[in-house]
Scaffold this active site. Structure first.
Site, PDB file in Angstrom:
ATOM      1  CG  HIS A 180       2.151   8.445  -8.269  1.00 26.11           C
ATOM      2  ND1 HIS A 180       1.938   9.637  -8.767  1.00 26.11           N
ATOM      3  CD2 HIS A 180       2.799   7.896  -9.562  1.00 26.11           C
ATOM      4  CE1 HIS A 180       1.884  10.053  -9.917  1.00 26.11           C
ATOM      5  NE2 HIS A 180       2.659   9.074 -10.616  1.00 26.11           N
ATOM      6  CD  GLU A 181       4.954   4.546 -10.438  1.00 26.34           C
ATOM      7  OE1 GLU A 181       4.279   3.540 -11.425  1.00 26.34           O
ATOM      8  OE2 GLU A 181       4.815   5.360 -10.666  1.00 26.34           O
ATOM      9  CG  HIS A 198       0.071   6.130 -13.245  1.00 27.08           C
ATOM     10  ND1 HIS A 198      -0.455   6.809 -13.543  1.00 27.08           N
ATOM     11  CD2 HIS A 198       1.494   6.414 -13.231  1.00 27.08           C
ATOM     12  CE1 HIS A 198       0.746   7.619 -13.660  1.00 27.08           C
ATOM     13  NE2 HIS A 198       1.236   7.670 -12.924  1.00 27.08           N
ATOM     14  CD  GLU A 255       3.240  11.353 -13.857  1.00 25.03           C
ATOM     15  OE1 GLU A 255       2.567  11.327 -12.486  1.00 25.03           O
ATOM     16  OE2 GLU A 255       3.758  10.454 -14.658  1.00 25.03           O
TER      17      GLU A 255
END
Length: 211
Positions: free
Chosen positions: A89-90, A93, A144
């Site tokens: 997920h990071e 980004h 997100e």
């Protein structure tokens, strides 16, 4: 004797449902495997003593950043798949261009937890502080969701359970961190937790089947 046995059985069942703390070795194994699958620059992990569950990238440029994970996050996760989903997920980004140069951004789950302390039912911060935290730490809801999907795809690419990020988010919810739909969610730039869980489950099914 039967009463004692029943009590012991209930205790065992309760213990089996509790969350186990993951180790530094598990965190590092997940990071190396996920970063390698994405072609992401390998850097050392910074372990923070903060009891709030969180992980984030301190980002300056594509070649100048650091990654961080808190003791609180490690305490509520169970498996390598889950922390791998968080790292995916990071990375999402970063890869999707959600960072502004020189800005420190976090996943935002801690922000959600501080706003809606579901364990106590109390709002932990003033409205002014909430606004400041959201401005400094949170991505948009759309960002997100995009990073969630990126994380799930990366889990599959690295050979992990595609439900890893779903299970990590579920651990946040089950431990009292999350956002709600409706008025309470007005303060958060993140999707309501139940909505996010549904989307993560759908992403997992999608990429599990190779679509």
């Amino acid at each position: 004797m039967r009463k004692i046995f029943t009590s012991l059985l209930l205790l065992a069942l309760t213990a089996s449902c509790s969350y186990a703390e993951i180790s530094n070795a598990v965190v590092e194994s997940a990071w190396k495997r996920i970063a390698k699958a994405d072609g992401f620059k390998q850097v050392s992990i910074n372990y923070e003593k903060d009891e709030s569950p969180n992980a984030w990238v301190a980002f300056k440029s594509q070649n100048d950043y650091s990654i961080h994970v808190t003791a609180g996050l490690m305490k509520i996760l169970n498996t390598e798949d889950e922390i791998a989903g968080v790292w995916g997920h990071e990375i999402g980004h970063v890869r999707l261009g959600h960072y502004t140069k020189g800005r420190l951004r976090s996943m935002g789950w801690t922000v959600a937890g501080k706003i809606l302390q579901q364990k106590t039912g109390k709002i932990a911060q003033s409205a002014g502080n909430i606004g400041m935290n959201l401005a400094e730490n949170a991505f948009s809801r759309n960002q997100e969701t995009q990073s969630d999907e990126y994380g799930v795809k990366l889990l599959v690419k690295a050979g992990y359970n595609p439900l890893g990020l779903y299970n990590a988010m579920k651990a946040f919810r089950d431990n009292g961190y999350g956002t709600q739909s409706g008025i309470a969610n007005w303060f958060s730039t993140h999707p309501a937790t139940d909505e996010r869980l549904k989307a993560l489950h759908d992403f997992a099914e999608k990429y599990r089947k190779g679509r």
